[in-house]
Design an enzyme around this catalytic site. Structure first.
Site, mmCIF file in Angstrom:
data_model
loop_
_atom_site.group_PDB
_atom_site.id
_atom_site.type_symbol
_atom_site.label_atom_id
_atom_site.label_comp_id
_atom_site.label_asym_id
_atom_site.label_seq_id
_atom_site.Cartn_x
_atom_site.Cartn_y
_atom_site.Cartn_z
ATOM 1 N N SER A 1 0.820 -1.189 0.000
ATOM 2 C CA SER A 1 0.000 0.000 0.000
ATOM 3 C C SER A 1 0.867 1.257 0.000
ATOM 4 O O SER A 1 1.673 1.444 -0.892
ATOM 5 C CB SER A 1 -0.943 -0.044 1.198
ATOM 6 O OG SER A 1 -2.024 0.793 0.982
ATOM 7 N N ASP B 1 -8.251 -6.368 -5.626
ATOM 8 C CA ASP B 1 -8.073 -5.072 -4.972
ATOM 9 C C ASP B 1 -8.723 -3.974 -5.803
ATOM 10 O O ASP B 1 -8.749 -4.040 -7.038
ATOM 11 C CB ASP B 1 -6.580 -4.779 -4.795
ATOM 12 C CG ASP B 1 -6.314 -3.574 -3.916
ATOM 13 O OD1 ASP B 1 -7.250 -3.111 -3.232
ATOM 14 O OD2 ASP B 1 -5.165 -3.102 -3.899
ATOM 15 N N HIS C 1 -6.402 -6.543 -1.364
ATOM 16 C CA HIS C 1 -5.323 -5.605 -1.076
ATOM 17 C C HIS C 1 -4.208 -6.242 -0.251
ATOM 18 O O HIS C 1 -3.039 -5.933 -0.423
ATOM 19 C CB HIS C 1 -5.905 -4.403 -0.331
ATOM 20 C CG HIS C 1 -4.977 -3.255 -0.225
ATOM 21 N ND1 HIS C 1 -4.587 -2.501 -1.301
ATOM 22 C CD2 HIS C 1 -4.337 -2.717 0.847
ATOM 23 C CE1 HIS C 1 -3.761 -1.544 -0.907
ATOM 24 N NE2 HIS C 1 -3.597 -1.661 0.393
#
EC number: 3.4.16.-
Length: 471
Positions: free
Chosen positions: A207, A391, A448
């Protein structure tokens, strides 16, 4: 990892006329408080820098050994390294030696995203040796990355998790400062564990870690300090690395069928406006536009939720089921015996819930790119970009968008390269592509947080990258 209360991403900042309301990506995944339940029973925090400066290396190592019954099955060490004495800025770390082939296993640093998300989320929820069950028991993870890596989990930047500073001037406001602090940390780490200095060194994260990982790598690459760190590569999962080239949400959500043409028009207009704001260096304007799309403004429902019905954007199959996975990690970290065992005492745990000072101080950094650093690093080191197929917030097509636009050694080869099927024990784990020192991987049926959704495949992927050079 975005909307992840321990994990990841953009952490866009929304400003009202009087105060700053920060997007808290991990809020749905980590609930509650990690404040000590019984003050006075948590021991004292362990600051290792003074011991290292006095040459008391063995004493420092012995004191850093984690000592708690539920954690004693795996050897590990934790404590604080001071990276800025003037402002008393300290980074908390938790080191887990490799289970196998300890004398030769590579070192792998893990940096969570946010910004402001503790790497203890990655340790306990994704790829570390321990997993906390709902009944608060601690179990060993089958596909822990420490099986064949020396794992170092760092609460980064300063102010994240157990890391702290005594002054606003101690917080990072850009990625250069993030990299500098990590460099100061790792230099001390190798004083504490000098036997590891020659081991192959890798940096990983996910991320917003898509910025932290290159920042650390770039700091190592440019360092003139001796002895040199044996940097070999970087691994970035669902990374937020080149924001202005990773905002094509309208097309992506439309192709998934999650929005119609009207929704696509709104996403396209607002992301284009955000890019225009960022290009004229008005980050307040840019952040507010993205905040409105994904997290809502001034207490209002986000446009994403309005048109899709979902609040979470980690996994478009699970939807809000992803955000309902109640983590007991916060309660675990509030236990006085645990706090004493990991040497944090009664220091507060900054978990991104509420006022996220780390994100606030990095608000001008949110839409800045580190792609030029990645480009330079690719001339010297191997870099793995991997994404979960499901994601939304750091979607695979948007990673490809920025990679296709980034000049690097091997860029023309990358544009021509054919994608191959990536199999693990006969199963189709995903797809892979390689060009020069760049490796790109898509992991199937993962959102994610790839290591959490597909632990076996993620373990094979990272092991292949660090032990075999490429997948």
């Amino acid at each position: 990892m975005v909307k992840f209360h321990l994990l990841v991403l953009i952490a866009f900042t929304c400003y009202t006329c009087s105060d700053a309301t920060l997007w808290n990506p991990y809020k749905k995944l980590m609930r509650g408080s990690a404040s000590p339940r019984r003050p006075g029973e948590s021991g004292e925090p362990l600051f290792l820098t003074p011991l290292l400066q006095d040459g008391k290396i063995e004493e420092a190592r012995n004191k850093a050994r984690v000592n708690h019954p539920m954690l004693s099955s795996v050897e590990s060490y934790s404590g604080f390294m001071t990276v800025d004495a003037k402002h008393n800025s300290n980074l908390f770390f938790w080191y887990v030696p490799a289970k196998n082939n300890r004398e030769q296993a590579p070192i792998l640093v893990w940096l969570q995203g946010g910004p402001g998300a503790s790497s203890l989320f990655g340790m306990f929820e994704e790829n570390g040796p321990f997993h906390i069950h709902r009944n608060k028991s601690v179990k060993q993870r089958e596909y822990s990355w420490h099986q064949n890596h020396h794992m170092i989990y760092i609460d980064n930047p300063v102010g994240t998790g157990f890391s702290f500073t005594d002054s606003d001037e101690g917080y990072s406001t850009n990625e250069e400062h993030v990299g500098e602090n990590l460099m100061k940390f790792i230099q001390q780490f190798f004083v504490l564990f000098p036997n590891l200095l020659k081991h192959p060194f890798y940096i990983s994260g996910e991320s917003y870690g898509g910025k932290f990982v290159p920042a650390f790598g770039y700091a190592i690459h440019n360092s003139q300090s001796q002895p040199k760190i044996n940097l070999q590569g970087l691994a970035i999962g669902d990374g937020y690395t080149d924001p202005l080239n990773q905002l094509n949400y309208g097309e992506y959500l439309y192709e998934l069928g999650l929005i119609d043409l009207n929704g696509r028009k709104k996403f396209d207009e607002d992301t284009a406006a955000a890019i225009a704001c960022a290009e004229r260096k008005d980050m307040k304007c840019a952040n507010r536009l993205i905040q409105g799309l994904f997290d809502g403004l001034d207490g209002q429902e986000s446009y994403f939720k309005k048109v899709t019905g979902f609040s979470s954007y980690y996994n478009f199959i699970k939807g809000d089921e992803e955000s309902k996975q109640d983590s007991v990690l916060m309660e675990f970290l509030s236990n006085p015996e645990v706090r004493k065992g990991i040497h944090v005492g009664e220091l507060p745990f900054h978990d991104s819930d509420g006022h996220n000072k780390v994100a606030e101080m990095l608000s001008e950094d949110t839409l800045d790119t580190v792609a030029p650093w990645v480009s330079k690093l690719l001339s010297h080191y191997r870099v793995l970009f991997y994404n979960g197929q499901l994601d939304i917030i750091c979607a695979y097509p948007m990673t490809v968008d920025f990679l296709m636009k980034m000049p690097f050694d091997g860029d023309s080869e990358y544009k021509r390269a054919n994608r191959e099927i990536y199999r693990v024990d006969g199963e189709i784990a995903g797809y892979k592509k390689r060009a020069g020192r760049l490796q790109e991987v898509l992991i199937r049926n993962a959102g994610h947080m790839v290591p959490r959704d597909q632990p076996k495949w993620a373990f094979d992927m990272i092991t292949s990258f660090t032990h075999k050079n490429y997948l």
